[in-house]
Design an enzyme around this catalytic site. Structure first.
Site, PDB file in Angstrom:
ATOM      1  N   PHE A   1      42.503  48.319  52.898  1.00  0.00           N
ATOM      2  CA  PHE A   1      41.635  48.594  51.753  1.00  0.00           C
ATOM      3  C   PHE A   1      42.458  48.829  50.483  1.00  0.00           C
ATOM      4  O   PHE A   1      43.555  48.316  50.336  1.00  0.00           O
ATOM      5  CB  PHE A   1      40.679  49.760  52.061  1.00  0.00           C
ATOM      6  CG  PHE A   1      39.691  49.444  53.145  1.00  0.00           C
ATOM      7  CD1 PHE A   1      38.969  48.263  53.127  1.00  0.00           C
ATOM      8  CD2 PHE A   1      39.487  50.315  54.209  1.00  0.00           C
ATOM      9  CE1 PHE A   1      38.045  47.960  54.128  1.00  0.00           C
ATOM     10  CE2 PHE A   1      38.566  50.021  55.213  1.00  0.00           C
ATOM     11  CZ  PHE A   1      37.852  48.841  55.162  1.00  0.00           C
TER      12      PHE A   1
ATOM     13  N   LYS B   1      32.953  40.731  58.052  1.00  0.00           N
ATOM     14  CA  LYS B   1      34.199  40.393  57.365  1.00  0.00           C
ATOM     15  C   LYS B   1      34.809  39.096  57.862  1.00  0.00           C
ATOM     16  O   LYS B   1      35.358  38.309  57.108  1.00  0.00           O
ATOM     17  CB  LYS B   1      35.207  41.539  57.523  1.00  0.00           C
ATOM     18  CG  LYS B   1      36.519  41.286  56.781  1.00  0.00           C
ATOM     19  CD  LYS B   1      37.517  42.404  57.040  1.00  0.00           C
ATOM     20  CE  LYS B   1      38.849  42.099  56.375  1.00  0.00           C
ATOM     21  NZ  LYS B   1      39.897  43.060  56.745  1.00  0.00           N
TER      22      LYS B   1
ATOM     23  N   ALA C   1      41.305  51.937  57.858  1.00  0.00           N
ATOM     24  CA  ALA C   1      41.884  52.686  56.741  1.00  0.00           C
ATOM     25  C   ALA C   1      40.910  53.665  56.109  1.00  0.00           C
ATOM     26  O   ALA C   1      41.335  54.599  55.446  1.00  0.00           O
ATOM     27  CB  ALA C   1      42.402  51.719  55.677  1.00  0.00           C
TER      28      ALA C   1
ATOM     29  N   PHE D   1      42.019  32.433  41.131  1.00  0.00           N
ATOM     30  CA  PHE D   1      40.950  31.537  41.571  1.00  0.00           C
ATOM     31  C   PHE D   1      40.770  30.430  40.525  1.00  0.00           C
ATOM     32  O   PHE D   1      41.090  30.626  39.350  1.00  0.00           O
ATOM     33  CB  PHE D   1      39.642  32.315  41.747  1.00  0.00           C
ATOM     34  CG  PHE D   1      39.563  33.111  43.017  1.00  0.00           C
ATOM     35  CD1 PHE D   1      38.710  32.732  44.043  1.00  0.00           C
ATOM     36  CD2 PHE D   1      40.357  34.239  43.207  1.00  0.00           C
ATOM     37  CE1 PHE D   1      38.638  33.453  45.217  1.00  0.00           C
ATOM     38  CE2 PHE D   1      40.292  34.970  44.381  1.00  0.00           C
ATOM     39  CZ  PHE D   1      39.432  34.570  45.389  1.00  0.00           C
TER      40      PHE D   1
ATOM     41  N   ARG E   1      48.677  44.578  60.858  1.00  0.00           N
ATOM     42  CA  ARG E   1      47.783  45.134  61.871  1.00  0.00           C
ATOM     43  C   ARG E   1      47.145  44.022  62.694  1.00  0.00           C
ATOM     44  O   ARG E   1      47.043  42.886  62.249  1.00  0.00           O
ATOM     45  CB  ARG E   1      46.668  45.935  61.211  1.00  0.00           C
ATOM     46  CG  ARG E   1      47.105  47.202  60.535  1.00  0.00           C
ATOM     47  CD  ARG E   1      45.936  47.913  59.890  1.00  0.00           C
ATOM     48  NE  ARG E   1      45.369  47.147  58.797  1.00  0.00           N
ATOM     49  CZ  ARG E   1      44.226  47.434  58.207  1.00  0.00           C
ATOM     50  NH1 ARG E   1      43.500  48.444  58.619  1.00  0.00           N
ATOM     51  NH2 ARG E   1      43.775  46.703  57.207  1.00  0.00           N
TER      52      ARG E   1
ATOM     53  N   THR F   1      46.448  37.830  52.966  1.00  0.00           N
ATOM     54  CA  THR F   1      46.925  36.503  52.572  1.00  0.00           C
ATOM     55  C   THR F   1      48.157  36.624  51.678  1.00  0.00           C
ATOM     56  O   THR F   1      49.153  35.895  51.852  1.00  0.00           O
ATOM     57  CB  THR F   1      45.806  35.740  51.843  1.00  0.00           C
ATOM     58  OG1 THR F   1      44.677  35.621  52.716  1.00  0.00           O
ATOM     59  CG2 THR F   1      46.273  34.351  51.430  1.00  0.00           C
TER      60      THR F   1
ATOM     61  N   TRP G   1      47.298  31.127  48.876  1.00  0.00           N
ATOM     62  CA  TRP G   1      46.209  30.594  49.705  1.00  0.00           C
ATOM     63  C   TRP G   1      46.272  29.069  49.723  1.00  0.00           C
ATOM     64  O   TRP G   1      46.133  28.454  50.777  1.00  0.00           O
ATOM     65  CB  TRP G   1      44.856  31.059  49.162  1.00  0.00           C
ATOM     66  CG  TRP G   1      43.704  30.727  50.079  1.00  0.00           C
ATOM     67  CD1 TRP G   1      43.168  31.525  51.034  1.00  0.00           C
ATOM     68  CD2 TRP G   1      42.981  29.489  50.122  1.00  0.00           C
ATOM     69  NE1 TRP G   1      42.141  30.859  51.682  1.00  0.00           N
ATOM     70  CE2 TRP G   1      42.015  29.619  51.142  1.00  0.00           C
ATOM     71  CE3 TRP G   1      43.053  28.292  49.416  1.00  0.00           C
ATOM     72  CZ2 TRP G   1      41.121  28.596  51.465  1.00  0.00           C
ATOM     73  CZ3 TRP G   1      42.161  27.267  49.735  1.00  0.00           C
ATOM     74  CH2 TRP G   1      41.219  27.424  50.744  1.00  0.00           C
TER      75      TRP G   1
ATOM     76  N   LYS H   1      44.513  40.572  50.236  1.00  0.00           N
ATOM     77  CA  LYS H   1      45.718  41.378  50.486  1.00  0.00           C
ATOM     78  C   LYS H   1      46.549  40.847  51.657  1.00  0.00           C
ATOM     79  O   LYS H   1      47.765  40.686  51.535  1.00  0.00           O
ATOM     80  CB  LYS H   1      45.292  42.827  50.733  1.00  0.00           C
ATOM     81  CG  LYS H   1      46.438  43.788  50.933  1.00  0.00           C
ATOM     82  CD  LYS H   1      45.982  45.219  50.838  1.00  0.00           C
ATOM     83  CE  LYS H   1      45.110  45.710  51.938  1.00  0.00           C
ATOM     84  NZ  LYS H   1      43.853  45.220  52.273  1.00  0.00           N
TER      85      LYS H   1
END
Length: 554
Positions: free
Chosen positions: A299, A103, A271, A380, A92, A71, A408, A69
């Site tokens: 999230f 993470k 979140a 991907f 954020r 990215t 990405w 998200k």
């Protein structure tokens, strides 16, 4: 393959003055924090003139396969910039807890990052330290007041304020302090929250000015008297000193993306236990600086987007122009029942079983909030053409376009198709509405979210929650918005219920008021406000070489 930190460290950053100049900021508008970071003066938010269009990026329900998200948010901003749009991204700040936990960093990934990546993921401009200091000053003044005679008749058994630290440390969840004898404090049960779960963090992110910040801080309920009356930070005369600690932290931070797009990175409430989005001041400042502002909510859309729309937009008077919902084939197949090590092979059956998760999020944005949406499929290499075609087909059935995103690997270039669709959507008029009327009783607001957004059948309450709701109604907090704290891994309050579960009820364990932030926190499931480290924390891989270069950071 290069790591995110290697890509970020190889980038040639522009001096922050050049980034500021791109959006019309002069040296009088910013305060330098080195060559590549700056604080923006609060006066910029009050400038006259047309505001930009607000684009919210959200996602499907998270899985261990990842969604991308942040990215996508950064890559979309760079793509809009490549299309010649005047754009600002608003994000954020990462918490040190996830950075050193499981993470990792939270500054994007690949060629869609905000930089300097190491600074942003670590101490940055010191905002979180200031928030922790302000929170802990209030705690110190509270305990000192009790020690010095307790003129306010505070019941030590009814203190609701906790100390905080921006680190995952389960050892601090439940403690007893003041045990050193009469001269060393009053013994009581205590505990720590992680800084991003503190009410001070929520307040900083919802405050509209320095004056509003002080007023909100003064309304923090720290505990209750023996007679059950609330005691506030204002009663302890702590708000002024807390504001002094937060004066600079209230100013939004200016950095840049790898593509040179201006980025405001400010604030960071969780979140699942808070409202999960960057500060109102950063968003409003960005809207004064750009024709398009791309922001994200934490999230899945049931958590971050719901709170962004029902709390932040309500409080700040914001109106989104479009919503991007990020999904991956891999994550959808996990919602369809596959394990993480089974995702490389084509499996249309599992994908079809998992797709209802995406479709419910899309339907919520369209039919609950009445906002235009696009699905960004973060592709991907293992995704097959047949799997992509199935996602596009199912989204089309709801009248929503699914667009492939490859930011990405390619940065803004990989998001140009997505950017074009977003621009198109922002030209449409929308009938943005909230999920509930804030004047409804607390229980009706909770029920609205559970039934309309989560897809549940209803809500059950523990006796403790029933009693607390009644008390908050008596104290006049019944008309505040609600902030539901639940697992991020499911629409329900059970992390094991993947996909788009039906026929479930949500159990509310307790509720509490965040009077300064301006919402009622509703706790469901086993939500921790102080996470713990995993068996092998990310911190084990982080190091600094002899030249001072940080390695292993995501």
């Amino acid at each position: 393959m290069k790591t995110d930190i290697e890509i970020a460290q190889e980038a040639k950053l522009k001096h922050i003055s050049q980034i500021a100049a791109r959006v019309g900021l002069s040296e009088d508008d910013i305060e330098y924090y080195g060559k590549y970071k700056a604080k923006i003066d609060l006066s910029v938010m009050e400038r006259e003139g047309k505001e930009g269009k607000l684009i919210l990026v959200t996602a499907i329900t998270p899985t261990p396969a990842g969604e991308g998200k942040t990215t996508t948010t950064i890559g979309l901003a760079d793509a809009l910039d490549r299309l010649g749009k005047k754009v600002v991204v608003a994000l954020r700040e990462p918490s040190l807890g996830p950075v050193f936990g499981i993470k990792g960093g939270a500054a994007g990934g690949g060629y869609a990052q905000v930089v300097p990546m190491e600074d942003i993921n670590l101490h940055f401009t010191g905002d979180f330290h200031a928030i922790g200091a302000a929170n802990n000053l209030l705690c110190a003044m509270l305990d000192n007041h009790i020690f010095q005679g307790n003129e306010l008749h505070i019941d030590p058994e009814k203190i609701v304020l906790k100390r905080c630290v921006d680190m995952n440390d389960r050892q601090l969840r439940y403690i007893e302090d003041g045990l050193g004898g009469p001269k060393n404090g009053v013994p009581r049960k205590d505990g720590y929250d992680i800084t991003v779960a503190s009410e001070v963090m929520a307040i900083l992110c919802l405050a509209s000015s320095l004056k509003d910040l002080k007023a909100r801080l003064s309304r923090i309920v720290v505990g209750y008297t023996y007679d059950g009356a609330p005691v506030t930070a204002g009663d302890l005369k702590a708000a002024g000193a807390m504001t002094a600690l937060l004066k600079d932290a209230l100013k939004p931070n200016l950095v840049q993306t790898l593509g040179g797009t201006p980025a405001l990175v400010h604030g960071g409430p969780f979140a699942n236990i808070a409202h999960g989005c960057n500060s109102v001041i950063a968003t409003k400042t960005a809207l004064k600086l750009g024709d398009y502002v791309v922001t994200e909510a934490g999230f899945g859309a049931d958590l971050g987007a719901e709170k962004f729309l029902d709390i932040k937009c309500r409080v700040a008077g914001l109106r989104p122009s479009a919503v991007v919902i990020v999904a991956t084939v891999r994550a959808l197949k996990m919602h369809g029942g596959l394990s993480k090590d089974e995702l490389k092979e084509e499996n249309l059956s599992a994908l079809e079983k998992g797709l209802p998760n995406l479709l419910r999020h899309v339907s919520n944005i369209q039919n609950v909030y009445h906002l235009p949406a696009v699905v960004a499929v973060n592709r991907f290499p293992t995704d097959t053409d047949a799997e992509i075609a199935l996602v596009i087909e199912k989204c089309a059935s709801l009248g929503v376009k699914a667009v492939l995103s490859d930011v990405w690997a390619k940065g803004g270039e990989g998001g140009e198709d997505l950017a074009r669709e977003v621009v198109r959507l922002t030209e449409e008029k929308n009938d943005f509405t909230f999920c509930y009327d804030e004047k409804l009783p607390i229980k009706e607001k909770i029920n609205a979210i559970v039934t309309r957004v989560y897809g549940g059948d209803g809500v059950q309450y523990t006796p403790e929650a029933e009693a607390e709701i009644e008390r908050l109604n008596v104290l006049g907090f019944g008309e505040l918005p609600v902030c539901i704290a639940k697992t991020q891994y499911s629409f329900s309050d059970d992390a094991k219920k993947l996909g788009a579960p039906e026929g479930f009820t949500v159990t509310v364990r307790t509720v509490k008021v965040s009077a300064g932030a301006g919402f009622v926190v509703v706790l469901t499931g086993n939500i921790l406000t102080m996470p713990g480290l995993p068996k092998r924390p990310a911190a084990e891989n982080i190091d600094v070489d002899e030249n001072g270069k940080i390695v292993g950071l995501f």
